[in-house]
Design a protein around this motif. Structure first.
Motif, PDB file in Angstrom:
ATOM      1  N   TYR A 119      22.512 -71.641 -99.231  1.00 55.61           N
ATOM      2  CA  TYR A 119      24.032 -72.017 -99.067  1.00 55.61           C
ATOM      3  C   TYR A 119      23.516 -72.731 -97.354  1.00 55.61           C
ATOM      4  N   ALA A 120      24.440 -73.579 -96.780  1.00 50.83           N
ATOM      5  CA  ALA A 120      24.255 -74.328 -95.646  1.00 50.83           C
ATOM      6  C   ALA A 120      23.766 -72.976 -94.990  1.00 50.83           C
ATOM      7  N   GLY A 121      22.916 -72.659 -93.811  1.00 49.12           N
ATOM      8  CA  GLY A 121      22.474 -72.148 -92.838  1.00 49.12           C
ATOM      9  C   GLY A 121      23.352 -71.943 -91.472  1.00 49.12           C
ATOM     10  N   SER A 122      24.668 -72.272 -91.652  1.00 52.70           N
ATOM     11  CA  SER A 122      25.985 -72.033 -90.912  1.00 52.70           C
ATOM     12  C   SER A 122      26.280 -70.888 -91.126  1.00 52.70           C
ATOM     13  N   MET A 123      25.927 -70.733 -92.302  1.00 53.02           N
ATOM     14  CA  MET A 123      27.066 -69.794 -93.208  1.00 53.02           C
ATOM     15  C   MET A 123      26.427 -68.628 -93.571  1.00 53.02           C
ATOM     16  N   GLY A 141      20.015 -69.460 -96.569  1.00 50.23           N
ATOM     17  CA  GLY A 141      20.243 -70.296 -96.124  1.00 50.23           C
ATOM     18  C   GLY A 141      19.390 -70.836 -95.198  1.00 50.23           C
ATOM     19  N   ALA A 142      19.324 -72.741 -95.269  1.00 46.19           N
ATOM     20  CA  ALA A 142      19.198 -73.259 -94.977  1.00 46.19           C
ATOM     21  C   ALA A 142      19.695 -74.741 -94.421  1.00 46.19           C
ATOM     22  N   GLY A 143      18.696 -75.476 -93.725  1.00 41.56           N
ATOM     23  CA  GLY A 143      19.427 -76.619 -94.057  1.00 41.56           C
ATOM     24  C   GLY A 143      20.093 -77.344 -94.684  1.00 41.56           C
ATOM     25  N   ALA A 144      20.523 -77.846 -94.994  1.00 40.44           N
ATOM     26  CA  ALA A 144      21.207 -78.124 -96.453  1.00 40.44           C
ATOM     27  C   ALA A 144      20.428 -79.340 -97.295  1.00 40.44           C
ATOM     28  N   TYR A 145      19.663 -80.013 -96.377  1.00 42.41           N
ATOM     29  CA  TYR A 145      19.041 -80.954 -97.387  1.00 42.41           C
ATOM     30  C   TYR A 145      18.337 -81.096 -97.756  1.00 42.41           C
ATOM     31  N   THR A 203      18.348 -85.346 -90.093  1.00 42.34           N
ATOM     32  CA  THR A 203      18.042 -84.551 -91.747  1.00 42.34           C
ATOM     33  C   THR A 203      18.929 -83.211 -91.814  1.00 42.34           C
ATOM     34  N   ASP A 204      19.941 -83.306 -90.849  1.00 40.79           N
ATOM     35  CA  ASP A 204      21.415 -81.646 -90.754  1.00 40.79           C
ATOM     36  C   ASP A 204      22.935 -83.307 -90.501  1.00 40.79           C
ATOM     37  N   PRO A 205      23.272 -82.687 -91.574  1.00 39.07           N
ATOM     38  CA  PRO A 205      24.969 -83.016 -91.282  1.00 39.07           C
ATOM     39  C   PRO A 205      25.407 -82.926 -90.354  1.00 39.07           C
ATOM     40  N   ALA A 226      15.841 -77.871 -83.439  1.00 37.06           N
ATOM     41  CA  ALA A 226      15.874 -77.646 -85.115  1.00 37.06           C
ATOM     42  C   ALA A 226      16.858 -76.833 -85.266  1.00 37.06           C
ATOM     43  N   GLU A 227      17.634 -76.762 -85.709  1.00 34.07           N
ATOM     44  CA  GLU A 227      18.749 -75.898 -86.285  1.00 34.07           C
ATOM     45  C   GLU A 227      19.037 -74.044 -86.522  1.00 34.07           C
ATOM     46  N   PRO A 228      17.742 -73.401 -86.550  1.00 37.73           N
ATOM     47  CA  PRO A 228      18.289 -72.139 -85.992  1.00 37.73           C
ATOM     48  C   PRO A 228      17.712 -72.188 -84.744  1.00 37.73           C
TER      49      PRO A 228
HETATM   50 MG   LIG Z   1      23.364 -76.434 -92.087  1.00 36.03          MG
END
Ligand SMILES: [Mg+2]
Ligand SMILES: [Mg+2]
Ligand SMILES: [Mg+2]
Lengths: 283, 274, 346, 274, 346
Positions: free
Chosen positions: A9-13, A37-41, A127-129, A166-168
């Motif tokens: 799943y997309a990491g934000s979830m 969970g990680a970056g969706a792409y 890389t990230d929506p 980076a997203e995390p």
């Molecule tokens: Mg994400």
């Protein structure tokens, strides 16, 4: 041992999946839930390259799901929830008072973000929506508030090294007070218990009904890895779910999607700050 | 040839040479051990064999920005390793040449960054060097920002590689006989000249191994860099970006590029030490 | 040259003695000889005289540590040039001259590992001399030399020192080296117990420990039986061999006390004594030959006397004449005048 | 005391003792070096000091599943280190005791996993052990899945730690005098008994250091684990999950827990080696 | 015992010789002595006789490597128990008995680092004897011993060997040790050049290299001038000293050829010859005393004769009587019969 259900799943979830939906499906379907969970792409690419395997993939925006559809691993994907873009801010920020005022609607939020010295954070639009969506949101705000140059003033160039993380680490950075404000999905910001500023529907990308008439006016260019320039358009902030064609446990996958769409599942979504699914299936 | 009597010891020697295990049992065991070792080696080699098999040799094509990432990685790694040598060498020398109460604290300090998982290390660095942190704030006033800047990239590489260099350099210094340093002093050379002309040349192989290790670790550092220096983008982060952006096909050329620049130094050091 | 050193760390050692020409500092392993040399060279914290308070690089000493400690990464001439200061290349000519002075013209370009022990020592010497030292300090100079060439190499070193007229202090546990010295200093129990010309010291060790250091093999204990003023002698009971011995009168020894005594192996005399000719100064000792070594013109033998082993040297011709052979029973003579005794304290 | 003439050498000795640098210049330099070393140490210590400062000591609370992650990490790390010792020891012994043409290839094989950035290593492992790979597919048919299984977790830890153990064990074995092994053989002991009773006890300190290093590396392994073994979740992945799900406050207790279980072994080894 | 070894790696060495009792294998450093011992013990690949083809753990040899190689992590008794096989504890009693047999009852519980060099050697011996070997191999047994106790320790070792009647082969470069042996073997140029009883070998070295090994210090070169059948002698020119020497007729030497010659230091004679009494067998040699060492009853001196240094031993009484002193000019006698010559090949 119970059969395993693997959900990518997309990491934000993360909070919703690990604390609500995961435990629920374990009880219902008598499976062992494993969420990743990680970056969706990133997840979509790894799944498409068969580097990792999963039963269900949950993507934010259609983009990552379309990667799998192109790879022939997914047929139809269904919307399960939606969210909206918000501006999260740090309560420790020296501009916290200004942000509070903006959140209460007393001052325009875009003026606070333009104050000299405000450190704003976002993720990589390549890389990230979410990284793309904050750019769209600012472009829309520019038109909506009739403030030409607003996007440029707040974000700088599309790829602005001083804002992109980076997203995390983005929300943690905000939490530890190392930036003043950042882009965020409402759902994730609520899980992290951070204060935020709501944006109008015309800007927050949550309403598929506004897509054709309003959201689609925002475009920006990004350089593709092969050197070509690609013009990006908005995608609605809808979470899509699908069972993969090479799922080791497709039955459990179906059960999980069913749970997410059930009233019980939707209640969980709501509890974690998500909105109801919007728009139609993704084919 | 008859066995000669071992006069005063006859009563004491109860061991019989023939009681030792027969040679074929030993040979079987030797084969088992060898098999374990070979299996271990094969095991370590497998993924690299897999890479050779999986690489689409026909379509290896660099992505846009890959060469930029190469430049970033090589340039800053050289700088980072130089800095690590600059402050790591005195620390290593000190650890090798002094003994004092509480030395274990210093050893612990050197080991801590090596022990901390990279993700956590990155977060720790954000906490200390972020723009609003106790250290980052004063530094920021001096104009030195340590987030997503070359300086932050260097910081990540330094924390990722310094402990390895210090540990290697320390044992290299411990291998230099103190006698030779002392004789150099009595020959009228200052401690400074002694270090440069005697200690350094004699520990050069060990130091070289340390540099090679630091080089490899700094070049490959990913977890820390990802957190505190997403930009400038070096090879490991570019690898990650390519993966998400384009998929696995964009990873292969970068991986080979990485080996191409990462391996020569350690291999050279290995060759010299023989 | 007068030397004084007061060391607290790593061992406690106070020593004060003279250095005349080639001086040997003789002591057992662990007595602190190396530490003493290092203290003089400034490598160990200590109060020293001379050079007190100077760092090692400012002390005009030439220090040759055990094993020579040539720099393994430098050629012979580079080792010497290093001590001359500045860049090695600039000092090549004087370095080669110094090597020539110790007879190593042809070895100048070799690495230490390619040199023999004696050659290494000469390079170390040339290197130490490069700074024009006021004293040379040598730590166990014989230890890295082949047994077969040891004496020659050391004799050459000593005569080189004499030519240079630089005082040298050589620490060793090898009494052979002391025999070549101009002066010797005995270290025992972390202090100087005796110093003097080697002949005098070898002839009259100050303590039983000094005798051991000096290589006296025949060291025994005995009990004092009585004094016999009529022959001006004291009678001892050599318990291990169950034999009585007459030695020159030692009035300070109380009857019943335990003493240590020695007799040089050179002074244990063949031929066997004829009983009827026995004089009071002669002590016949009966034993069985247990070891016999013949080398060149000399014979070394060890006789078993009870629990003790009595060593003797004799010219081969004499030993041969008396048919000295392994296992043979023999009576030899220990003359009273050759025995030295020390009472034990406490 | 007058300087004695150095008769035959007078013309050759051109160096003057007084020409050596004065003591205060040397002292200044010594201070500069010491300052560099101390700065380096302080630098390494900073982020950990920052952690102590930032940790909200009052509200350290473990998240749900944290203890499970601890159990997973400790359990599998013990297993992984055991396996690494099992096959790494013969490899290290072989590298220490044999010399043959092409030895550098073996050395390279050992170094490669150490050299490869963890993310890339994870990708390489999926290329070979992933469910659809050349190795993973046949293994899968035998019922051994190497993705998100305990076996995969072990795999990641082994690749992350084995090279460090092998390098350390090799130099430990190289430190055992061959004389002692040979004498053991001539005393009638088999090579097997010799290894267990002589080589092993004499190299135990070095091997212990290798085990400590492997322990630390396996315990902290994140990059490889993230790709091929998100499950079972050990401490480093749990750290990441907590960070995503809850935020920084959920990271502190885990980080301290991590130090608590990671540090004792290396510290013990350090204490023993003194 | 007959020994044969054919080694290809790491050096090429073929050797065949006898071992009688305590046998010393004398050779310079690098001659391959250690390799030869290891080959016999099975530690180096080689064809050997006896024990050919057996792995080291099945060869009944007791091998004592240089430096004794005690296991540092085991106590003295454990070192011995290890060789008895099985668990250490089960072998404690016999191990202690073996240690008692070498006189180490009280040291049984100490670690090797706590033992003196001689004690370590005895532990290593007890350990080697535990397997009841058919031969003992000792590599440089004197190298780890203090100079001051070396001879005593070795003498004791040799007599212990005799009691055990186990043949022993000791490799060394120390000619002193050879003097204690029952039999000796000389290794030079990677082959056995001479073997025999020490007395015979010391008296008649087979080659100039053998003479060097045996410790002959007076080794010189000379040119053959002529043969003089009337006095049954050959006349040599000792170029370095610019002196002519008469030696016993050596018909195999061609006039003009270069030869090596030696004279034992014991055979260089004081008192100085009176010219008028000169006989053809006497060679007066004039020189200046450059080294002089006195130890106990013996004097060693070196005379400078041109470029050469001539060593001599004399009893102290004699040297004293002739007033031997440093720097003194002196004429000594080299008797023709004491000179040994070897023609050079090529
Ligand atoms: Mg994400
Ligand atoms: Mg010493
Ligand atoms: Mg040898």
């Amino acid at each position: 041992a119970e059969p395993v259900l693997k959900v990518a799943y997309a990491g934000s979830m993360g909070a919703l999946m690990d604390k609500a939906l995961g435990p629920a499906i374990q009880q219902q379907a008598h499976v062992q839930y494993q969420g990743q969970g990680a970056g969706a792409y990133g997840l979509a690419r790894l799944l498409a390259a068969k580097q990792i395997s999963a039963d269900v993939f949950v993507s934010i925006t259609p983009g990552p799901m379309q990667v799998l559809q192109k790879a022939g691993l997914v047929g139809v994907a269904v919307p399960v929830a939606s969210t909206q873009m918000v501006i999260a801010y740090s309560p420790q920020s020296r501009y916290a008072k200004d942000f509070e005022a903006a959140a209460a609607g007393r001052t325009p939020w875009y003026e606070v973000l333009q104050k000299p010295g405000v450190k704003f954070g976002r993720t990589d639009p390549k890389t990230d929506p979410q990284g793309r969506n904050i750019v769209f949101a600012m472009l829309l705000a520019q038109t909506y508030y009739k403030q030409p140059g607003l996007a440029k003033a707040i974000l700088g160039p599309v790829v602005n090294p001083s804002q992109i993380f980076a997203e995390p680490s983005l929300l943690s950075r905000l939490e530890s007070g190392q930036i003043d404000a950042s882009s965020g999905y409402l759902s994730a910001v609520i899980s992290h218990k951070l204060p935020y500023i709501r944006l109008p529907n015309e800007i927050n990308l949550s309403d598929p009904n506004l897509a054709a008439t309003w959201y689609d006016k925002a475009h920006f260019d990004i350089t593709q890895p092969d050197g070509k320039t690609e013009t990006l358009s908005t995608q609605p902030l809808v979470f899509y779910a699908a069972v993969l064609k090479n799922a080791p446990n497709p039955k459990a996958g179906e059960a999980f999607i069913k749970l997410m769409r059930s009233p019980q599942g939707q209640a969980m979504f709501k509890r974690y700050g998500y909105s109801e699914p919007k728009g139609g299936d993704l084919r | 040839m008859s066995r000669m009597p071992v006069t005063p010891l006859d009563s004491a020697t109860t061991a019989d040479i023939a009681s030792h295990p027969p040679a074929d049992g030993a040979a079987r065991r030797a084969w088992v051990v060898a098999a374990f070792g070979l299996a271990g080696l094969a095991f370590l080699a497998l993924p690299f064999l897999g890479l050779v098999i999986s690489t689409p040799w026909g379509q290896l094509q660099l992505q846009q920005g890959d060469l930029g990432a190469l430049r970033v990685s090589v340039g800053y790694t050289v700088l980072a390793v130089t800095l690590v040598m600059g402050f790591g060498t005195p620390v290593a020398w000190w650890l090798a040449r002094s003994s004092f109460r509480g030395k274990w604290v210093v050893e612990l300090l050197v080991l801590l960054p090596l022990l901390t998982p990279p993700l956590a290390m990155g977060l720790l660095l954000t906490m200390s060097y972020g723009p609003y942190s106790w250290l980052g704030q004063p530094l920021g006033k001096l104009g030195l920002s340590l987030t997503n800047t070359p300086a932050a990239f260097l910081l990540a590489q330094i924390y990722g590689s310094a402990p390895y260099y210090i540990v290697a350099a320390r044992s290299a210094f411990e291998g230099v006989p103190r006698d030779l340093e002392q004789i150099s002093l009595t020959l009228g050379s200052s401690p400074w000249r002694t270090f440069w002309r005697i200690t350094l040349p004699l520990s050069s192989l060990g130091l070289g191994a340390g540099v090679a290790l630091a080089w490899v670790r700094a070049l490959g550092e990913f977890g820390i860099v990802l957190i505190i220096a997403y930009y400038p983008q070096g090879l490991p982060v570019k690898l990650w970006v390519n993966l998400q952006d384009t998929g696995l096909s964009a990873v292969y050329p970068l991986l080979w590029l990485f080996f191409l620049i990462g391996l020569p130094l350690p291999l050279l050091m290995g060759a010299l030490s023989r | 040259m007068h030397i004084r050193a007061d060391i607290q760390q790593p061992i406690v050692l106070q020593a004060e003695f003279e250095v005349h020409g080639f001086t040997v500092l003789l002591g057992a392993s662990g007595e602190g000889k190396s530490t003493l040399l290092k203290a003089i060279a400034g490598l160990v914290p200590a109060q020293t005289e001379p050079f007190d308070g100077l760092p090692p690089q400012r002390r005009p000493v030439g220090y040759l540590p055990q094993g020579h400690a040539l720099f393994p990464h430098l050629r012979a001439w580079e080792n010497v040039a290093y001590a001359l200061g500045g860049s090695l290349r600039a000092q090549q000519a004087p370095a080669r001259e110094l090597l020539a002075a110790v007879g190593l013209v042809r070895q100048a370009d070799l690495r230490p590992a390619q040199l023999s022990g004696g050659q290494q020592q000469r390079v170390a010497l040339a290197r130490a001399l490069a700074r024009r030292p006021q004293i040379l300090l040598l730590d166990e100079p014989t230890s890295a030399l082949d047994a077969s060439t040891r004496d020659e190499v050391m004799a050459e070193l000593v005569s080189r020192m004499h030519k240079l007229s630089i005082p040298a202090l050589a620490a060793t546990h090898d009494a052979h080296l002391a025999a070549m010295a101009d002066w010797m200093v005995l270290l025992d129990g972390r202090r100087v117990v005796q110093q003097g010309r080697p002949r005098d010291v070898f002839a009259g060790p100050a303590t039983i420990q000094a005798a051991a250091l000096l290589g006296y093999r025949n060291r025994f204990t005995a009990t004092v039986l009585k004094h016999e003023p009529q022959c001006n002698c004291t009678v001892l009971r050599w318990d291990a061999a169950a034999i009585s011995l007459r030695v020159p009168m030692q009035p300070q020894l109380a009857p019943g006390g335990v003493i240590d005594w020695v007799v040089p192996a050179d002074d244990v005399r063949l031929p066997p004594i004829k009983e009827q000719e026995l004089r009071p100064s002669e002590n016949p000792v009966l034993g069985r030959v247990e070891h016999l070594m013949v080398r060149g013109a000399n014979t070394t033998a060890a006789m078993r006397c009870g629990d003790a082993l009595l060593w003797m040297h004799a010219p081969y011709r004499l030993a041969d004449h008396h048919g000295l052979a392994l296992g043979q029973e023999l009576t030899v003579d220990i003359r009273a005048g050759h025995v030295q005794c020390w009472g034990r304290e406490g």
